[in-house]
Write a protein that holds these residues in place. Structure first.
Motif, PDB file in Angstrom:
ATOM      1  N   PHE A  36      11.724  13.999 -25.802  1.00 64.63           N
ATOM      2  CA  PHE A  36      10.264  14.043 -25.783  1.00 64.63           C
ATOM      3  C   PHE A  36       9.683  13.318 -27.004  1.00 64.63           C
ATOM      4  O   PHE A  36      10.270  13.349 -28.091  1.00 64.63           O
ATOM      5  CB  PHE A  36       9.768  15.485 -25.780  1.00 64.63           C
ATOM      6  CG  PHE A  36      10.113  16.260 -24.539  1.00 64.63           C
ATOM      7  CD1 PHE A  36       9.494  15.969 -23.329  1.00 64.63           C
ATOM      8  CD2 PHE A  36      11.064  17.274 -24.581  1.00 64.63           C
ATOM      9  CE1 PHE A  36       9.805  16.690 -22.178  1.00 64.63           C
ATOM     10  CE2 PHE A  36      11.380  18.003 -23.437  1.00 64.63           C
ATOM     11  CZ  PHE A  36      10.751  17.704 -22.230  1.00 64.63           C
ATOM     12  N   LYS A  37       8.525  12.718 -26.819  1.00 65.80           N
ATOM     13  CA  LYS A  37       7.842  12.035 -27.922  1.00 65.80           C
ATOM     14  C   LYS A  37       7.194  13.039 -28.879  1.00 65.80           C
ATOM     15  O   LYS A  37       7.062  12.761 -30.071  1.00 65.80           O
ATOM     16  CB  LYS A  37       6.767  11.088 -27.382  1.00 65.80           C
ATOM     17  CG  LYS A  37       7.282   9.957 -26.493  1.00 65.80           C
ATOM     18  CD  LYS A  37       6.130   9.075 -26.046  1.00 65.80           C
ATOM     19  CE  LYS A  37       6.605   7.974 -25.096  1.00 65.80           C
ATOM     20  NZ  LYS A  37       6.970   8.531 -23.770  1.00 65.80           N
ATOM     21  N   LEU A  38       6.778  14.173 -28.340  1.00 65.91           N
ATOM     22  CA  LEU A  38       6.059  15.170 -29.134  1.00 65.91           C
ATOM     23  C   LEU A  38       6.906  16.429 -29.290  1.00 65.91           C
ATOM     24  O   LEU A  38       7.810  16.698 -28.487  1.00 65.91           O
ATOM     25  CB  LEU A  38       4.720  15.511 -28.473  1.00 65.91           C
ATOM     26  CG  LEU A  38       3.736  14.342 -28.334  1.00 65.91           C
ATOM     27  CD1 LEU A  38       2.507  14.769 -27.537  1.00 65.91           C
ATOM     28  CD2 LEU A  38       3.320  13.809 -29.706  1.00 65.91           C
ATOM     29  N   ALA A  39       6.590  17.196 -30.314  1.00 68.05           N
ATOM     30  CA  ALA A  39       7.348  18.411 -30.628  1.00 68.05           C
ATOM     31  C   ALA A  39       6.768  19.595 -29.868  1.00 68.05           C
ATOM     32  O   ALA A  39       5.937  20.350 -30.391  1.00 68.05           O
ATOM     33  CB  ALA A  39       7.328  18.672 -32.131  1.00 68.05           C
ATOM     34  N   TYR A  40       7.198  19.767 -28.634  1.00 61.43           N
ATOM     35  CA  TYR A  40       6.729  20.879 -27.805  1.00 61.43           C
ATOM     36  C   TYR A  40       7.498  22.147 -28.176  1.00 61.43           C
ATOM     37  O   TYR A  40       8.708  22.125 -28.385  1.00 61.43           O
ATOM     38  CB  TYR A  40       6.930  20.552 -26.330  1.00 61.43           C
ATOM     39  CG  TYR A  40       6.255  19.274 -25.894  1.00 61.43           C
ATOM     40  CD1 TYR A  40       4.867  19.152 -25.921  1.00 61.43           C
ATOM     41  CD2 TYR A  40       7.003  18.174 -25.467  1.00 61.43           C
ATOM     42  CE1 TYR A  40       4.239  17.975 -25.530  1.00 61.43           C
ATOM     43  CE2 TYR A  40       6.383  16.995 -25.065  1.00 61.43           C
ATOM     44  CZ  TYR A  40       5.001  16.901 -25.109  1.00 61.43           C
ATOM     45  OH  TYR A  40       4.397  15.738 -24.727  1.00 61.43           O
ATOM     46  N   ALA A  41       6.782  23.265 -28.227  1.00 60.22           N
ATOM     47  CA  ALA A  41       7.364  24.531 -28.678  1.00 60.22           C
ATOM     48  C   ALA A  41       7.245  25.589 -27.597  1.00 60.22           C
ATOM     49  O   ALA A  41       6.189  26.202 -27.425  1.00 60.22           O
ATOM     50  CB  ALA A  41       6.666  25.000 -29.956  1.00 60.22           C
ATOM     51  N   PRO A  42       8.314  25.854 -26.847  1.00 60.28           N
ATOM     52  CA  PRO A  42       8.303  26.969 -25.899  1.00 60.28           C
ATOM     53  C   PRO A  42       8.297  28.303 -26.635  1.00 60.28           C
ATOM     54  O   PRO A  42       8.457  28.362 -27.862  1.00 60.28           O
ATOM     55  CB  PRO A  42       9.613  26.783 -25.118  1.00 60.28           C
ATOM     56  CG  PRO A  42      10.148  25.443 -25.508  1.00 60.28           C
ATOM     57  CD  PRO A  42       9.594  25.135 -26.850  1.00 60.28           C
ATOM     58  N   HIS A  43       8.129  29.375 -25.880  1.00 60.02           N
ATOM     59  CA  HIS A  43       8.223  30.720 -26.432  1.00 60.02           C
ATOM     60  C   HIS A  43       9.328  31.482 -25.711  1.00 60.02           C
ATOM     61  O   HIS A  43       9.768  31.098 -24.626  1.00 60.02           O
ATOM     62  CB  HIS A  43       6.891  31.466 -26.332  1.00 60.02           C
ATOM     63  CG  HIS A  43       6.330  31.527 -24.934  1.00 60.02           C
ATOM     64  ND1 HIS A  43       6.791  32.406 -23.973  1.00 60.02           N
ATOM     65  CD2 HIS A  43       5.348  30.803 -24.332  1.00 60.02           C
ATOM     66  CE1 HIS A  43       6.110  32.238 -22.852  1.00 60.02           C
ATOM     67  NE2 HIS A  43       5.227  31.265 -23.035  1.00 60.02           N
TER      68      HIS A  43
END
Length: 308
Positions: A36-43
């Motif tokens: 991914f290009k962006l730092a996505y943060a699941p929970h």
């Protein structure tokens, strides 16, 4: 869903499920399936059908699928040893800790807008305890919601009270390199903090690197719309983003927000300004089970597939 309910749900779903073990001592992690290009943060809980209920296994699943951050609203409510183990595992997986919520403050019973010393003391105690939590889980950001309107006071007086309290909270967090991010919400008309421009004004009043905006795109679409211009206007005070499509508060592509364009715009500004943000996935899954979790990952791949 109100913030306090979201936190309660997140903690209860996994409070007793940590941990048969942490990642191995070998810090070389295998190549992720997605980039991914962006730092996505699941929970926690978002991928429990695929990864199981063990929190460490869920973290490994997130990393394996290209997610480079985690957010956990209820981190402060977890036992100390679990906070520590989560922090150690994040480090071994090369992941970043996103926000957790500063607890016991910012609700209708404890509003900073009232200017009452008892309310301020509760908030400041939360900030002090948040410092210790942040050390254990390697966090930098924590969510703060100032609470409800104090409707027997003029709005300017309430704003002054909020700024004064947040300045004192920032004085606790700043020496540790920590940042509280203020979140305007659409959950209730009783909430004091409603819009991004109001939050911008308050951050400018606090005037500290330890107090920034949490720009939740879902909430701001509901409250004010005009997402990209508001991001541009507030850019200098934004410290963190959260995601959720509207209506429904599910993953991107399930509602009306053109997340591919929004992500592209933010990514372009980030690169131009040499900045990075975490993008908290504070939403539910549109479909149940493993199928829903696979659909969620696919939705992020699609929304992240912009070109610049």
């Amino acid at each position: 869903m109100f913030r306090r309910d979201f936190v309660k749900t997140a903690v209860s779903a996994s409070a007793a499920t940590l941990v048969s073990g942490v990642a191995t001592a070998n810090t070389t992690t295998p190549k992720a399936k997605n980039n991914f290009k962006l730092a996505y943060a699941p929970h926690f809980g978002m991928f429990q059908n695929s990864a199981g209920k063990d929190l460490i296994d869920q973290l490994k699943f997130m990393a394996d699928n290209g997610f480079t951050a985690l957010e956990d609203n209820g981190m402060m409510g977890r036992p100390v040893e679990i906070q520590t183990k989560i922090g150690e595992t994040l480090a071994k997986l090369g992941m970043t800790m996103g926000v957790f919520v500063v607890d016991k403050g910012g609700n209708s019973q404890n509003t900073l807008a009232a200017g009452k010393q008892a309310h301020i003391d509760i908030f400041l105690d939360g900030c002090k305890r948040a410092v210790e939590t942040a050390k254990r889980c390697n966090a930098k950001w924590m969510t703060v919601v100032p609470g409800d309107f104090e409707r027997n006071l003029p709005i300017g007086i309430q704003t002054g009270h909020v700024i004064d309290a947040l300045r004192r909270g920032a004085d606790i967090l700043a020496p540790h390199g920590l940042t509280m991010v203020l979140e305007p919400l659409s959950d209730s008309p009783n909430l004091f903090l409603q819009t991004s421009d109001q939050t911008y004004e308050i951050c400018r009043g606090v005037n500290s690197p330890a107090c920034k905006i949490l720009f939740d795109i879902y909430h701001m679409q509901k409250t004010e719309g005009h997402i990209i211009p508001h991001i541009d206007w507030c850019w200098s005070e934004i410290g963190y983003f959260q995601i959720g499509d509207n209506p429904g508060r599910k993953e991107p592509t399930t509602g009306e927000i053109n997340y591919k364009n929004v992500f592209k715009h933010i990514y372009t500004k980030m690169k131009a300004n040499n900045q990075n943000f975490i993008f908290g996935m504070e939403h539910g899954n549109s479909k149940p089970g493993k199928e829903g979790e696979e659909a969620l990952i696919k939705a992020y791949l699609e929304s992240d597939s912009f070109t610049v």
